[in-house]
Design a protein around this motif. Structure first.
Motif, PDB file in Angstrom:
ATOM      1  N   LYS A  50     -31.232  -6.548  28.024  1.00  0.00           N
ATOM      2  CA  LYS A  50     -30.476  -7.223  26.988  1.00  0.00           C
ATOM      3  C   LYS A  50     -31.309  -7.314  25.714  1.00  0.00           C
ATOM      4  O   LYS A  50     -32.529  -7.386  25.757  1.00  0.00           O
ATOM      5  CB  LYS A  50     -30.058  -8.623  27.453  1.00  0.00           C
ATOM      6  CG  LYS A  50     -29.074  -8.621  28.617  1.00  0.00           C
ATOM      7  CD  LYS A  50     -28.644 -10.037  28.970  1.00  0.00           C
ATOM      8  CE  LYS A  50     -27.623 -10.034  30.097  1.00  0.00           C
ATOM      9  NZ  LYS A  50     -27.183 -11.402  30.454  1.00  0.00           N
ATOM     10  N   ASP A  51     -30.633  -7.324  24.595  1.00  0.00           N
ATOM     11  CA  ASP A  51     -31.319  -7.363  23.308  1.00  0.00           C
ATOM     12  C   ASP A  51     -30.297  -7.758  22.256  1.00  0.00           C
ATOM     13  O   ASP A  51     -29.102  -7.829  22.523  1.00  0.00           O
ATOM     14  CB  ASP A  51     -31.924  -5.992  23.001  1.00  0.00           C
ATOM     15  CG  ASP A  51     -33.097  -6.081  22.039  1.00  0.00           C
ATOM     16  OD1 ASP A  51     -33.251  -7.151  21.405  1.00  0.00           O
ATOM     17  OD2 ASP A  51     -33.858  -5.109  21.934  1.00  0.00           O
ATOM     18  N   GLY A  52     -30.779  -7.996  21.019  1.00  0.00           N
ATOM     19  CA  GLY A  52     -29.867  -8.207  19.915  1.00  0.00           C
ATOM     20  C   GLY A  52     -29.091  -6.938  19.627  1.00  0.00           C
ATOM     21  O   GLY A  52     -29.535  -5.837  19.953  1.00  0.00           O
ATOM     22  N   PHE A  53     -27.943  -7.097  18.976  1.00  0.00           N
ATOM     23  CA  PHE A  53     -27.062  -5.943  18.800  1.00  0.00           C
ATOM     24  C   PHE A  53     -27.732  -4.808  18.047  1.00  0.00           C
ATOM     25  O   PHE A  53     -27.603  -3.636  18.429  1.00  0.00           O
ATOM     26  CB  PHE A  53     -25.782  -6.360  18.063  1.00  0.00           C
ATOM     27  CG  PHE A  53     -24.892  -5.190  17.743  1.00  0.00           C
ATOM     28  CD1 PHE A  53     -24.144  -4.580  18.736  1.00  0.00           C
ATOM     29  CD2 PHE A  53     -24.836  -4.681  16.445  1.00  0.00           C
ATOM     30  CE1 PHE A  53     -23.333  -3.490  18.445  1.00  0.00           C
ATOM     31  CE2 PHE A  53     -24.025  -3.594  16.145  1.00  0.00           C
ATOM     32  CZ  PHE A  53     -23.271  -3.000  17.147  1.00  0.00           C
ATOM     33  N   ILE A  54     -28.446  -5.115  16.964  1.00  0.00           N
ATOM     34  CA  ILE A  54     -29.015  -4.056  16.130  1.00  0.00           C
ATOM     35  C   ILE A  54     -29.989  -3.191  16.925  1.00  0.00           C
ATOM     36  O   ILE A  54     -29.892  -1.958  16.923  1.00  0.00           O
ATOM     37  CB  ILE A  54     -29.708  -4.655  14.892  1.00  0.00           C
ATOM     38  CG1 ILE A  54     -28.667  -5.317  13.981  1.00  0.00           C
ATOM     39  CG2 ILE A  54     -30.473  -3.568  14.135  1.00  0.00           C
ATOM     40  CD1 ILE A  54     -29.254  -5.990  12.756  1.00  0.00           C
ATOM     41  N   ASN A  55     -30.932  -3.811  17.618  1.00  0.00           N
ATOM     42  CA  ASN A  55     -31.895  -3.032  18.406  1.00  0.00           C
ATOM     43  C   ASN A  55     -31.226  -2.341  19.596  1.00  0.00           C
ATOM     44  O   ASN A  55     -31.577  -1.210  19.952  1.00  0.00           O
ATOM     45  CB  ASN A  55     -33.014  -3.945  18.916  1.00  0.00           C
ATOM     46  CG  ASN A  55     -33.935  -4.383  17.801  1.00  0.00           C
ATOM     47  OD1 ASN A  55     -34.167  -3.647  16.842  1.00  0.00           O
ATOM     48  ND2 ASN A  55     -34.461  -5.593  17.898  1.00  0.00           N
ATOM     49  N   TRP A  56     -30.258  -3.008  20.196  1.00  0.00           N
ATOM     50  CA  TRP A  56     -29.533  -2.424  21.334  1.00  0.00           C
ATOM     51  C   TRP A  56     -28.769  -1.181  20.900  1.00  0.00           C
ATOM     52  O   TRP A  56     -28.829  -0.141  21.545  1.00  0.00           O
ATOM     53  CB  TRP A  56     -28.584  -3.480  21.895  1.00  0.00           C
ATOM     54  CG  TRP A  56     -27.847  -3.057  23.135  1.00  0.00           C
ATOM     55  CD1 TRP A  56     -28.281  -3.175  24.420  1.00  0.00           C
ATOM     56  CD2 TRP A  56     -26.551  -2.469  23.193  1.00  0.00           C
ATOM     57  NE1 TRP A  56     -27.323  -2.685  25.279  1.00  0.00           N
ATOM     58  CE2 TRP A  56     -26.244  -2.249  24.548  1.00  0.00           C
ATOM     59  CE3 TRP A  56     -25.610  -2.100  22.217  1.00  0.00           C
ATOM     60  CZ2 TRP A  56     -25.049  -1.681  24.969  1.00  0.00           C
ATOM     61  CZ3 TRP A  56     -24.410  -1.534  22.637  1.00  0.00           C
ATOM     62  CH2 TRP A  56     -24.141  -1.338  23.987  1.00  0.00           C
ATOM     63  N   TYR A  57     -28.057  -1.294  19.791  1.00  0.00           N
ATOM     64  CA  TYR A  57     -27.262  -0.158  19.302  1.00  0.00           C
ATOM     65  C   TYR A  57     -28.165   0.946  18.762  1.00  0.00           C
ATOM     66  O   TYR A  57     -27.837   2.130  18.860  1.00  0.00           O
ATOM     67  CB  TYR A  57     -26.298  -0.640  18.218  1.00  0.00           C
ATOM     68  CG  TYR A  57     -25.133   0.296  17.988  1.00  0.00           C
ATOM     69  CD1 TYR A  57     -24.140   0.427  18.958  1.00  0.00           C
ATOM     70  CD2 TYR A  57     -25.024   1.028  16.816  1.00  0.00           C
ATOM     71  CE1 TYR A  57     -23.060   1.278  18.748  1.00  0.00           C
ATOM     72  CE2 TYR A  57     -23.949   1.876  16.600  1.00  0.00           C
ATOM     73  CZ  TYR A  57     -22.971   1.998  17.572  1.00  0.00           C
ATOM     74  OH  TYR A  57     -21.905   2.845  17.359  1.00  0.00           O
ATOM     75  N   ASN A  62     -30.518   6.455  18.884  1.00  0.00           N
ATOM     76  CA  ASN A  62     -31.708   7.287  19.076  1.00  0.00           C
ATOM     77  C   ASN A  62     -31.583   8.214  20.276  1.00  0.00           C
ATOM     78  O   ASN A  62     -32.277   9.239  20.340  1.00  0.00           O
ATOM     79  CB  ASN A  62     -32.941   6.393  19.243  1.00  0.00           C
ATOM     80  CG  ASN A  62     -33.355   5.720  17.956  1.00  0.00           C
ATOM     81  OD1 ASN A  62     -32.973   6.158  16.870  1.00  0.00           O
ATOM     82  ND2 ASN A  62     -34.117   4.639  18.054  1.00  0.00           N
ATOM     83  N   ARG A  63     -30.734   7.873  21.220  1.00  0.00           N
ATOM     84  CA  ARG A  63     -30.521   8.744  22.370  1.00  0.00           C
ATOM     85  C   ARG A  63     -29.599   9.906  22.024  1.00  0.00           C
ATOM     86  O   ARG A  63     -29.799  11.027  22.505  1.00  0.00           O
ATOM     87  CB  ARG A  63     -29.925   7.935  23.545  1.00  0.00           C
ATOM     88  CG  ARG A  63     -29.371   8.779  24.695  1.00  0.00           C
ATOM     89  CD  ARG A  63     -30.450   9.609  25.367  1.00  0.00           C
ATOM     90  NE  ARG A  63     -29.880  10.501  26.368  1.00  0.00           N
ATOM     91  CZ  ARG A  63     -29.537  11.758  26.153  1.00  0.00           C
ATOM     92  NH1 ARG A  63     -29.678  12.276  24.929  1.00  0.00           N
ATOM     93  NH2 ARG A  63     -29.056  12.511  27.120  1.00  0.00           N
ATOM     94  N   ILE A  64     -28.607   9.667  21.181  1.00  0.00           N
ATOM     95  CA  ILE A  64     -27.559  10.663  20.955  1.00  0.00           C
ATOM     96  C   ILE A  64     -27.766  11.489  19.691  1.00  0.00           C
ATOM     97  O   ILE A  64     -27.669  12.724  19.709  1.00  0.00           O
ATOM     98  CB  ILE A  64     -26.179   9.969  20.916  1.00  0.00           C
ATOM     99  CG1 ILE A  64     -25.843   9.423  22.310  1.00  0.00           C
ATOM    100  CG2 ILE A  64     -25.095  10.922  20.448  1.00  0.00           C
ATOM    101  CD1 ILE A  64     -24.529   8.655  22.371  1.00  0.00           C
ATOM    102  N   ILE A 100     -17.430   7.188  22.263  1.00  0.00           N
ATOM    103  CA  ILE A 100     -18.357   6.363  23.043  1.00  0.00           C
ATOM    104  C   ILE A 100     -19.198   5.464  22.139  1.00  0.00           C
ATOM    105  O   ILE A 100     -19.600   4.371  22.556  1.00  0.00           O
ATOM    106  CB  ILE A 100     -19.260   7.239  23.939  1.00  0.00           C
ATOM    107  CG1 ILE A 100     -19.816   6.399  25.093  1.00  0.00           C
ATOM    108  CG2 ILE A 100     -20.407   7.875  23.143  1.00  0.00           C
ATOM    109  CD1 ILE A 100     -20.470   7.204  26.177  1.00  0.00           C
ATOM    110  N   MET A 101     -19.431   5.879  20.895  1.00  0.00           N
ATOM    111  CA  MET A 101     -20.169   5.015  19.983  1.00  0.00           C
ATOM    112  C   MET A 101     -19.370   3.744  19.670  1.00  0.00           C
ATOM    113  O   MET A 101     -19.945   2.667  19.487  1.00  0.00           O
ATOM    114  CB  MET A 101     -20.505   5.761  18.691  1.00  0.00           C
ATOM    115  CG  MET A 101     -21.468   6.938  18.867  1.00  0.00           C
ATOM    116  SD  MET A 101     -23.028   6.516  19.710  1.00  0.00           S
ATOM    117  CE  MET A 101     -23.801   5.419  18.536  1.00  0.00           C
ATOM    118  N   ILE A 102     -18.046   3.860  19.617  1.00  0.00           N
ATOM    119  CA  ILE A 102     -17.198   2.684  19.436  1.00  0.00           C
ATOM    120  C   ILE A 102     -17.164   1.861  20.717  1.00  0.00           C
ATOM    121  O   ILE A 102     -17.236   0.620  20.687  1.00  0.00           O
ATOM    122  CB  ILE A 102     -15.774   3.107  19.025  1.00  0.00           C
ATOM    123  CG1 ILE A 102     -15.804   3.749  17.634  1.00  0.00           C
ATOM    124  CG2 ILE A 102     -14.831   1.903  19.041  1.00  0.00           C
ATOM    125  CD1 ILE A 102     -14.488   4.323  17.192  1.00  0.00           C
TER     126      ILE A 102
END
Length: 310
Positions: A50-57, A62-64, A100-102
């Protein structure tokens, strides 16, 4: 891991019509592969930290997107494909990426605020899917598993199914029983889709086919968790091959359209195996290129070995 491996094989096979056009009816499995892919995405999202939205997103981006950027560069340079800055974001050639980004955004909200109510969220999503089918499908001819806008809505159910599976504990199941349920579910799914294609009137009811498809994906998951499948993964060669392909799911999807050709159709069915091998090699090279891109523009020290890791 096994599910992503299967997803890569199914999705690629479903696009191989050019390799054996005389047997076009055998080119199938795309909906199964996409369902597996979205199921795995939902599963891993609910197991991740779990993390804050900005770092999580940011981790999702960075993966895609290094893969997308490098594929745009390589395909434009080598193949002459045309890309513009909008294409890098919306990727019109690859519908599932903006989709999937949405989904990621929605899933962050669900995991953060509705973690205890996944069954209710799944039920609401089912109602939305059913309602949207009435205005997104042409009931006289549309097949919902073809390239239609409706695809971007109902695959959310598969991500939700993966999320629910991730947090629930199941009793150990026999491979035979789980495999039997998979086969039975797929038989029902293909019977329904056959009816919808033969008789246009029944197209208005084709959303019902999601039920056996979701059931098949669920039992594939249970099948892959059986001791029999786990023993296969313990074999050094077999386990490493499955892991290798499962880690290249995105790259395999990106490169395959550039590799499909009918020039090897004279050696059917060996052309299918050869094309698979070429796709896997090209996907690995793209993976290396995306690692290189990430290291050049990232803040971490340069790691040469990391470039070649899957």
């Amino acid at each position: 891991m096994v599910l992503k491996f299967m997803a890569a094989l199914f999705i690629t096979y479903s696009h191989m019509g050019i390799l054996f056009p005389q047997y076009g009816g055998l080119v199938t499995g795309g909906a199964i592969g996409d369902g597996l892919f979205f199921f795995c995405s939902g599963f891993t999202l609910f197991l991740g930290r779990k993390d804050g939205f900005i770092n999580w997103y940011k981790r999702r981006i960075n993966r895609i997107y290094p893969t997308i950027i490098m594929w745009a560069f390589l395909s434009a340079t080598i193949l002459g494909w045309e890309w513009n800055i909008t294409d890098l974001i919306t990727t019109p050639k690859y519908w599932f990426i903006p989709c999937i980004m949405i989904y990621y955004m929605i899933f962050f909200l669900i995991r953060t605020y509705l973690f205890k109510y996944l069954n209710i969220v799944f039920g609401i999503a089912c109602l939305i899917v059913i309602a949207s089918s009435f205005w997104l499908l042409d009931f006289n001819k549309s097949v919902m598993y073809a390239a239609v806008p409706f695809m971007r809505i109902y695959y959310f159910l598969f991500m939700m199914l993966g999320a629910m599976a991730a947090i629930k504990k199941y009793k150990e199941q026999s491979a035979f029983k789980a495999g039997s349920y998979v086969v039975l579910s797929l038989i029902v799914y293909y019977i329904l889709m056959g009816i919808y294609k033969i008789e246009p009137y029944f197209c208005r009811f084709q959303v019902v086919s999601l039920l056996p498809l979701l059931t098949a994906i669920y039992w594939m998951y249970r099948f892959c968790g059986t001791p029999a499948v786990n023993r296969i993964l313990e074999y050094r060669v077999g386990g490493k091959f499955i892991y290798f392909i499962s880690a290249l799911t995105l790259e395999i999807y990106m490169v395959q359209y550039a590799i499909f050709t009918d020039k090897l159709n004279g050696i059917f069915p060996f052309n299918i195996l050869i094309i698979y091998i070429i796709i896997f090699i090209a996907a690995y090279l793209l993976k290396c290129a995306s690692h290189l891109f990430s290291q050049i523009f990232g803040n971490e020290p340069f790691d040469r070995k990391g470039i070649y890791q899957v």
